[in-house]
Design a protein around this motif. Sequence first.
Motif, PDB file in Angstrom:
ATOM      1  N   GLU A 110       0.827  -1.212   0.000  1.00 40.72           N
ATOM      2  CA  GLU A 110       0.000   0.000   0.000  1.00 40.72           C
ATOM      3  C   GLU A 110       0.861   1.262   0.000  1.00 40.72           C
ATOM      4  OE1 GLU A 110      -3.466   2.167   2.710  1.00 40.72           O
ATOM      5  OE2 GLU A 110      -2.974   0.044   3.036  1.00 40.72           O
ATOM      6  N   LYS A 111       1.881   1.288   0.878  1.00 40.75           N
ATOM      7  CA  LYS A 111       2.764   2.451   0.936  1.00 40.75           C
ATOM      8  C   LYS A 111       3.593   2.586  -0.341  1.00 40.75           C
ATOM      9  CE  LYS A 111       3.320   3.033   5.936  1.00 40.75           C
ATOM     10  NZ  LYS A 111       4.293   3.100   7.051  1.00 40.75           N
ATOM     11  N   THR A 112       3.999   1.444  -0.890  1.00 46.23           N
ATOM     12  CA  THR A 112       4.781   1.479  -2.120  1.00 46.23           C
ATOM     13  C   THR A 112       3.955   2.046  -3.267  1.00 46.23           C
ATOM     14  OG1 THR A 112       6.029  -0.463  -1.398  1.00 46.23           O
ATOM     15  CG2 THR A 112       6.156   0.119  -3.729  1.00 46.23           C
ATOM     16  N   GLU A 113       2.703   1.602  -3.403  1.00 43.64           N
ATOM     17  CA  GLU A 113       1.833   2.104  -4.466  1.00 43.64           C
ATOM     18  C   GLU A 113       1.555   3.590  -4.298  1.00 43.64           C
ATOM     19  OE1 GLU A 113      -1.634  -0.306  -4.592  1.00 43.64           O
ATOM     20  OE2 GLU A 113      -0.570  -2.123  -5.194  1.00 43.64           O
ATOM     21  N   GLU A 114       1.391   4.008  -3.046  1.00 41.51           N
ATOM     22  CA  GLU A 114       1.169   5.433  -2.768  1.00 41.51           C
ATOM     23  C   GLU A 114       2.375   6.261  -3.207  1.00 41.51           C
ATOM     24  OE1 GLU A 114       0.890   8.346   1.143  1.00 41.51           O
ATOM     25  OE2 GLU A 114       0.395   6.212   1.359  1.00 41.51           O
ATOM     26  N   PHE A 115       3.581   5.735  -2.906  1.00 46.17           N
ATOM     27  CA  PHE A 115       4.805   6.446  -3.278  1.00 46.17           C
ATOM     28  C   PHE A 115       4.977   6.496  -4.791  1.00 46.17           C
ATOM     29  CE2 PHE A 115       9.465   6.638  -3.907  1.00 46.17           C
ATOM     30  CZ  PHE A 115       9.740   7.793  -3.189  1.00 46.17           C
ATOM     31  N   VAL A 116       4.713   5.365  -5.458  1.00 47.75           N
ATOM     32  CA  VAL A 116       4.844   5.293  -6.916  1.00 47.75           C
ATOM     33  C   VAL A 116       3.848   6.236  -7.580  1.00 47.75           C
ATOM     34  CG1 VAL A 116       4.508   3.803  -8.928  1.00 47.75           C
ATOM     35  CG2 VAL A 116       5.820   2.986  -6.974  1.00 47.75           C
ATOM     36  N   LYS A 117       2.668   6.343  -7.020  1.00 52.34           N
ATOM     37  CA  LYS A 117       1.663   7.263  -7.552  1.00 52.34           C
ATOM     38  C   LYS A 117       2.156   8.700  -7.457  1.00 52.34           C
ATOM     39  CE  LYS A 117      -3.210   8.548  -7.094  1.00 52.34           C
ATOM     40  NZ  LYS A 117      -4.470   8.333  -6.326  1.00 52.34           N
ATOM     41  N   LEU A 118       2.836   9.014  -6.357  1.00 54.67           N
ATOM     42  CA  LEU A 118       3.403  10.350  -6.187  1.00 54.67           C
ATOM     43  C   LEU A 118       4.418  10.662  -7.278  1.00 54.67           C
ATOM     44  CD1 LEU A 118       3.631  12.896  -4.362  1.00 54.67           C
ATOM     45  CD2 LEU A 118       5.414  11.691  -3.092  1.00 54.67           C
ATOM     46  N   LEU A 119       5.145   9.636  -7.741  1.00 54.11           N
ATOM     47  CA  LEU A 119       6.129   9.830  -8.806  1.00 54.11           C
ATOM     48  C   LEU A 119       5.471  10.155 -10.138  1.00 54.11           C
ATOM     49  CD1 LEU A 119       8.601   6.842  -8.174  1.00 54.11           C
ATOM     50  CD2 LEU A 119       8.647   9.134  -7.185  1.00 54.11           C
ATOM     51  N   GLY A 120       4.200   9.797 -10.271  1.00 52.17           N
ATOM     52  CA  GLY A 120       3.513  10.014 -11.536  1.00 52.17           C
ATOM     53  C   GLY A 120       3.619   8.839 -12.475  1.00 52.17           C
ATOM     54  N   ILE A 121       4.014   7.680 -11.954  1.00 50.76           N
ATOM     55  CA  ILE A 121       4.147   6.476 -12.774  1.00 50.76           C
ATOM     56  C   ILE A 121       2.787   5.796 -12.886  1.00 50.76           C
ATOM     57  CG2 ILE A 121       5.210   4.178 -12.876  1.00 50.76           C
ATOM     58  CD1 ILE A 121       7.656   5.363 -11.497  1.00 50.76           C
ATOM     59  N   PRO A 122       2.402   5.355 -14.080  1.00 48.38           N
ATOM     60  CA  PRO A 122       1.091   4.724 -14.276  1.00 48.38           C
ATOM     61  C   PRO A 122       0.841   3.587 -13.300  1.00 48.38           C
ATOM     62  CG  PRO A 122       2.147   5.111 -16.378  1.00 48.38           C
ATOM     63  CD  PRO A 122       3.163   5.434 -15.326  1.00 48.38           C
ATOM     64  N   SER A 123      -0.374   3.492 -12.806  1.00 46.96           N
ATOM     65  CA  SER A 123      -0.720   2.512 -11.785  1.00 46.96           C
ATOM     66  C   SER A 123      -0.653   1.080 -12.284  1.00 46.96           C
ATOM     67  CB  SER A 123      -2.137   2.796 -11.264  1.00 46.96           C
ATOM     68  OG  SER A 123      -3.075   2.758 -12.341  1.00 46.96           O
ATOM     69  N   HIS A 124      -0.708   0.878 -13.631  1.00 45.13           N
ATOM     70  CA  HIS A 124      -0.699  -0.493 -14.141  1.00 45.13           C
ATOM     71  C   HIS A 124       0.688  -1.145 -14.065  1.00 45.13           C
ATOM     72  CE1 HIS A 124       1.417   0.605 -17.862  1.00 45.13           C
ATOM     73  NE2 HIS A 124       0.645   1.683 -17.904  1.00 45.13           N
ATOM     74  N   MET A 125       1.741  -0.324 -13.807  1.00 43.87           N
ATOM     75  CA  MET A 125       3.080  -0.898 -13.726  1.00 43.87           C
ATOM     76  C   MET A 125       3.261  -1.619 -12.393  1.00 43.87           C
ATOM     77  SD  MET A 125       5.548   1.936 -15.524  1.00 43.87           S
ATOM     78  CE  MET A 125       6.848   0.713 -15.690  1.00 43.87           C
ATOM     79  N   LEU A 126       3.950  -2.757 -12.441  1.00 45.26           N
ATOM     80  CA  LEU A 126       4.156  -3.564 -11.242  1.00 45.26           C
ATOM     81  C   LEU A 126       5.098  -2.849 -10.280  1.00 45.26           C
ATOM     82  CD1 LEU A 126       4.563  -7.102 -12.856  1.00 45.26           C
ATOM     83  CD2 LEU A 126       2.532  -6.155 -11.739  1.00 45.26           C
ATOM     84  N   THR A 127       4.645  -2.653  -9.043  1.00 47.57           N
ATOM     85  CA  THR A 127       5.453  -1.911  -8.078  1.00 47.57           C
ATOM     86  C   THR A 127       6.596  -2.732  -7.501  1.00 47.57           C
ATOM     87  OG1 THR A 127       3.898  -2.544  -6.345  1.00 47.57           O
ATOM     88  CG2 THR A 127       3.544  -0.421  -7.406  1.00 47.57           C
ATOM     89  N   ASP A 128       6.574  -4.076  -7.721  1.00 51.27           N
ATOM     90  CA  ASP A 128       7.662  -4.884  -7.164  1.00 51.27           C
ATOM     91  C   ASP A 128       8.858  -4.968  -8.099  1.00 51.27           C
ATOM     92  OD1 ASP A 128       6.422  -6.375  -9.077  1.00 51.27           O
ATOM     93  OD2 ASP A 128       6.478  -8.261  -7.953  1.00 51.27           O
TER      94      ASP A 128
END
Length: 308
Positions: A272-290
């Motif tokens: 959850e925290k990783t996805e929140e951080f990645v969203k802040l970067l402006g990276i599309p949500s469909h990309m795998l956060t791992d």
Amino acid sequence: MGQMRKLGLVNSTDAYNLMLNFYANVGQYENLDKLLVEMNVKRVRPDKATFGICLTAYDATSDINGMEKILHTIDTNPDIVLDWTLYTTAGNTYINAGLIDKALEMLKKSEELIPRHKRRSAYDSLIKLYASIGRKDDLYRIWNLYKSSGKVFSIAYHCMIASLLKVDDIVGAEKILEEWESSNVLHNFKDPNSLAPAYLENDLLEKAIKKGLTPCRTTFEILATGYIASNQMPKAIDSLKEAFLLRRSGWKPIRDTLAACLIYMKQQGDAEKTEEFVKLLGIPSHMLTDDWEKLLDYFFDSKADVLK
């Protein structure tokens, strides 16, 4: 070089300076003395560029004898136009050789030759050199000259703070940071990698923020870099988040700093925290956060402005 001689092009100071610079850049320092002798034989007059090239080369090779020959030529020839950088270069060579008294003599000579339009760059150099030999009184003396010469820019505050930290004057460094905060000069931190250890080790930024300093994006970038170095990853991530919130369009953090934060979050397994951080970067949500490597590649290599 041989072709230049065949064409008869080696007959002027500029031509010899070109050859001197070439040999210095490729590390063939032994050819410098030969060219200087040849210039003397042909009665080609050296200029300050000639001496500057040679002194820089002698500095690189710690050739005290060669440097002192050049200095003797400079000091005994009234026709040579003197330049402050010649003596700071010589001073640096003496400092590296541990000849502090001779270094101080060179730095004082340099001070006497600084033209009005070169004061800022000259004072920056002198502050660093005096700091390298622990001359705190001279640091403050040059700093006062700097301030009296006109507007003081952020790079000068950086230089003075880092120099005071080098001579263990923590109180002085804090005062300069407070002085900077009270001025109208932007807090422009251009090199967080080099500044972070000194600032973080002495808690300067945290102290300044508590006293009312308004942190900017690069302030938080420095904090993030320093926290990573001291293995305080939660603080590093929070600082980088703050930097992103204060960013300008097109700004991107240092890749290694961002990578360290992504790797840490992956290791913690908090999706959850990783996805929140990645969203802040402006990276599309469909990309795998791992897959943090792909995230970095997208973030830094994408032609799209992901920060908008």
